[in-house]
Scaffold this active site. Structure first.
Site, PDB file in Angstrom:
ATOM      1  CE  LYS A 247      -1.961  -1.155   3.916  1.00 15.99           C
ATOM      2  NZ  LYS A 247      -1.203  -2.389   4.194  1.00 15.99           N
TER       3      LYS A 247
ATOM      4  NE  ARG B  73      -4.286   0.727   9.261  1.00 14.73           N
ATOM      5  CZ  ARG B  73      -3.091   0.338   8.858  1.00 14.73           C
ATOM      6  NH1 ARG B  73      -2.673  -0.863   9.129  1.00 14.73           N
ATOM      7  NH2 ARG B  73      -2.320   1.158   8.204  1.00 14.73           N
TER       8      ARG B  73
ATOM      9  NE  ARG C 149       8.084  -2.703   6.017  1.00 16.77           N
ATOM     10  CZ  ARG C 149       6.800  -2.498   6.241  1.00 16.77           C
ATOM     11  NH1 ARG C 149       6.048  -1.955   5.300  1.00 16.77           N
ATOM     12  NH2 ARG C 149       6.242  -2.851   7.370  1.00 16.77           N
TER      13      ARG C 149
ATOM     14  NE  ARG D 270       6.565  -0.296   9.838  1.00 18.70           N
ATOM     15  CZ  ARG D 270       5.431  -0.248   9.130  1.00 18.70           C
ATOM     16  NH1 ARG D 270       5.422   0.339   7.939  1.00 18.70           N
ATOM     17  NH2 ARG D 270       4.331  -0.797   9.587  1.00 18.70           N
TER      18      ARG D 270
ATOM     19  NE  ARG E  33       2.385  -4.700  10.932  1.00 17.12           N
ATOM     20  CZ  ARG E  33       3.446  -4.641  10.125  1.00 17.12           C
ATOM     21  NH1 ARG E  33       4.574  -5.262  10.461  1.00 17.12           N
ATOM     22  NH2 ARG E  33       3.382  -3.978   9.001  1.00 17.12           N
TER      23      ARG E  33
HETATM   24  P1  AP5 Z   1       4.948  -1.627   1.687  1.00 18.00           P
HETATM   25  O1  AP5 Z   1       4.657  -0.776   0.506  1.00 18.00           O
HETATM   26  O2  AP5 Z   1       5.705  -1.046   2.814  1.00 18.00           O
HETATM   27  O3  AP5 Z   1       3.606  -2.366   2.184  1.00 18.00           O
HETATM   28  P2  AP5 Z   1       2.394  -1.833   3.052  1.00 18.00           P
HETATM   29  O4  AP5 Z   1       1.170  -2.506   2.570  1.00 18.00           O
HETATM   30  O5  AP5 Z   1       2.408  -0.329   3.091  1.00 18.00           O
HETATM   31  O6  AP5 Z   1       2.814  -2.459   4.447  1.00 18.00           O
HETATM   32  P3  AP5 Z   1       2.779  -1.835   5.901  1.00 18.00           P
HETATM   33  O7  AP5 Z   1       3.494  -2.831   6.768  1.00 18.00           O
HETATM   34  O8  AP5 Z   1       3.341  -0.433   5.934  1.00 18.00           O
HETATM   35  O9  AP5 Z   1       1.278  -1.810   6.204  1.00 18.00           O
HETATM   36  P4  AP5 Z   1       0.634  -1.791   7.573  1.00 18.00           P
HETATM   37  O10 AP5 Z   1      -0.770  -1.553   7.205  1.00 18.00           O
HETATM   38  O11 AP5 Z   1       0.906  -2.975   8.414  1.00 18.00           O
HETATM   39  O12 AP5 Z   1       1.437  -0.617   8.330  1.00 18.00           O
HETATM   40  P5  AP5 Z   1       1.155   0.947   8.507  1.00 18.00           P
HETATM   41  O13 AP5 Z   1       2.435   1.642   8.432  1.00 18.00           O
HETATM   42  O14 AP5 Z   1       0.074   1.398   7.619  1.00 18.00           O
HETATM   43  O15 AP5 Z   1       5.729  -2.924   1.126  1.00 18.00           O
HETATM   44  C1  AP5 Z   1       6.207  -3.910   2.023  1.00 18.00           C
HETATM   45  C2  AP5 Z   1       7.584  -4.416   1.532  1.00 18.00           C
HETATM   46  O16 AP5 Z   1       7.400  -5.104   0.283  1.00 18.00           O
HETATM   47  C3  AP5 Z   1       8.608  -3.303   1.253  1.00 18.00           C
HETATM   48  O17 AP5 Z   1       9.890  -3.753   1.570  1.00 18.00           O
HETATM   49  C4  AP5 Z   1       8.485  -3.070  -0.260  1.00 18.00           C
HETATM   50  O18 AP5 Z   1       9.689  -2.576  -0.834  1.00 18.00           O
HETATM   51  C5  AP5 Z   1       8.170  -4.488  -0.743  1.00 18.00           C
HETATM   52  N1  AP5 Z   1       7.343  -4.518  -1.964  1.00 18.00           N
HETATM   53  C6  AP5 Z   1       6.395  -3.632  -2.354  1.00 18.00           C
HETATM   54  N2  AP5 Z   1       5.845  -4.008  -3.529  1.00 18.00           N
HETATM   55  C7  AP5 Z   1       6.468  -5.172  -3.879  1.00 18.00           C
HETATM   56  C8  AP5 Z   1       6.338  -6.068  -4.987  1.00 18.00           C
HETATM   57  N3  AP5 Z   1       5.473  -5.821  -5.978  1.00 18.00           N
HETATM   58  N4  AP5 Z   1       7.114  -7.161  -5.017  1.00 18.00           N
HETATM   59  C9  AP5 Z   1       8.009  -7.427  -4.002  1.00 18.00           C
HETATM   60  N5  AP5 Z   1       8.195  -6.619  -2.930  1.00 18.00           N
HETATM   61  C10 AP5 Z   1       7.423  -5.505  -2.871  1.00 18.00           C
HETATM   62  O19 AP5 Z   1       0.603   0.956  10.011  1.00 18.00           O
HETATM   63  C11 AP5 Z   1       1.455   0.646  11.091  1.00 18.00           C
HETATM   64  C12 AP5 Z   1       0.683   0.661  12.392  1.00 18.00           C
HETATM   65  O20 AP5 Z   1       0.128   1.972  12.638  1.00 18.00           O
HETATM   66  C13 AP5 Z   1      -0.526  -0.277  12.492  1.00 18.00           C
HETATM   67  O21 AP5 Z   1      -0.131  -1.607  12.822  1.00 18.00           O
HETATM   68  C14 AP5 Z   1      -1.325   0.397  13.612  1.00 18.00           C
HETATM   69  O22 AP5 Z   1      -0.766   0.149  14.876  1.00 18.00           O
HETATM   70  C15 AP5 Z   1      -1.146   1.888  13.281  1.00 18.00           C
HETATM   71  N6  AP5 Z   1      -2.188   2.397  12.386  1.00 18.00           N
HETATM   72  C16 AP5 Z   1      -2.010   2.950  11.148  1.00 18.00           C
HETATM   73  N7  AP5 Z   1      -3.185   3.291  10.623  1.00 18.00           N
HETATM   74  C17 AP5 Z   1      -4.133   2.957  11.516  1.00 18.00           C
HETATM   75  C18 AP5 Z   1      -5.572   3.030  11.508  1.00 18.00           C
HETATM   76  N8  AP5 Z   1      -6.258   3.550  10.471  1.00 18.00           N
HETATM   77  N9  AP5 Z   1      -6.220   2.559  12.599  1.00 18.00           N
HETATM   78  C19 AP5 Z   1      -5.572   2.066  13.671  1.00 18.00           C
HETATM   79  N10 AP5 Z   1      -4.232   1.947  13.728  1.00 18.00           N
HETATM   80  C20 AP5 Z   1      -3.509   2.394  12.654  1.00 18.00           C
END
Ligand code: AP5
Length: 211
Positions: A13, A88, A127, A156, A167
């Protein structure tokens, strides 16, 4: 265009959100990035969110709804926005649609990034992210300089195996119901195959957005 990116941790994402926002000329907003910046800066919001995030649990809805309100009120979002991980839980989805309705706007599309679980675990385990601009990388070790802003790449805390497992469970229990909720409300949810080359996935997502 207001598009909400949905999908499990590691589905890409963040990676795709950045590219889609650049192609569409609108801002990308990621609640994860907003919260990590608050943790880094030691703000009250960051201090309250840190323990939830490190464990891989969701931060309370009230905090997220506050962030959404600020984001939607900003002039940058007038043309639209790519909302990455902003919704979420069902109460967050309800809150977002209500706030948008008050502004005479709506979610145009939900994009659901689909990746098999074993691939997600592999991606997250490998990552690193820039501690300054939060760009995610694969195949680069912590301590490397960020190609985009010169910041330092780190792992991270929630990319430890135990947090990754949590997660994924949290996603199934609390975020997957948003998909059914949106469909029941007759909102458009488009599933994107999010495996393969990054550019190809961006093309699929742009097509799904009708661009
Ligand atoms: P990446 O692009 O980083 O994936 P992502 O889907 O953004 O993964 P996240 O781990 O960031 O999502 P998340 O929802 O768990 O965390 P967030 O930061 O939003 O890609 C992942 C890896 O794959 C990278 O190394 C990338 O290079 C690689 N990659 C990408 N595309 C690829 C491909 N095509 N092929 C191969 N490799 C590839 O949230 C973190 C925390 O914040 C949550 O756990 C929660 O505690 C809190 N939080 C955030 N938003 C909320 C909310 N709305 N409500 C409540 N808590 C929240």
């Amino acid at each position: 265009m207001i598009a909400v990116l949905l999908g499990p941790p590691g589905a890409g994402k963040g990676t795709q959100g950045e590219l889609l926002a650049a192609r569409l000329g609108v801002p990308k907003v990621a609640t994860g990035d907003v919260l990590r910046a608050a943790v880094r800066d030691g703000t009250e919001q960051g201090l309250a969110a840190k323990a939830f995030m490190d464990r891989g649990d969701l931060v309370p809805d009230a905090v997220i709804l506050g962030i959404m309100k600020e984001v939607l009120a900003s002039p940058d979002a007038a043309k639209g926005a790519i909302l990455d991980g902003v919704v979420r839980t069902v109460p967050q989805a309800e809150g977002l649609t209500m706030m948008l309705a008050e502004l005479g706007r709506k979610v145009d599309k939900f994009l659901l990034f689909d990746v098999a679980e074993n691939e997600l675990v592999m991606r997250l385990g490998g990552r690193t992210v820039c501690e300054k601009c939060q760009t995610p990388y694969r195949g680069l070790e912590p301590g490397t300089d960020c190609e985009k802003c010169g910041g330092t790449l780190v792992r991270r805390k929630d990319d430890e195996p135990e947090s990754i497992r949590n997660r994924l469970r949290v996603y199934q229990a609390q975020t997957e119901p948003v998909i059914e909720w949106a469909k029941e409300k007759k909102m458009e949810v488009v599933k994107i195959d999010a495996t393969g080359a990054v550019e190809e996935i961006t093309d699929r997502a742009m097509k799904a957005l009708g661009e």
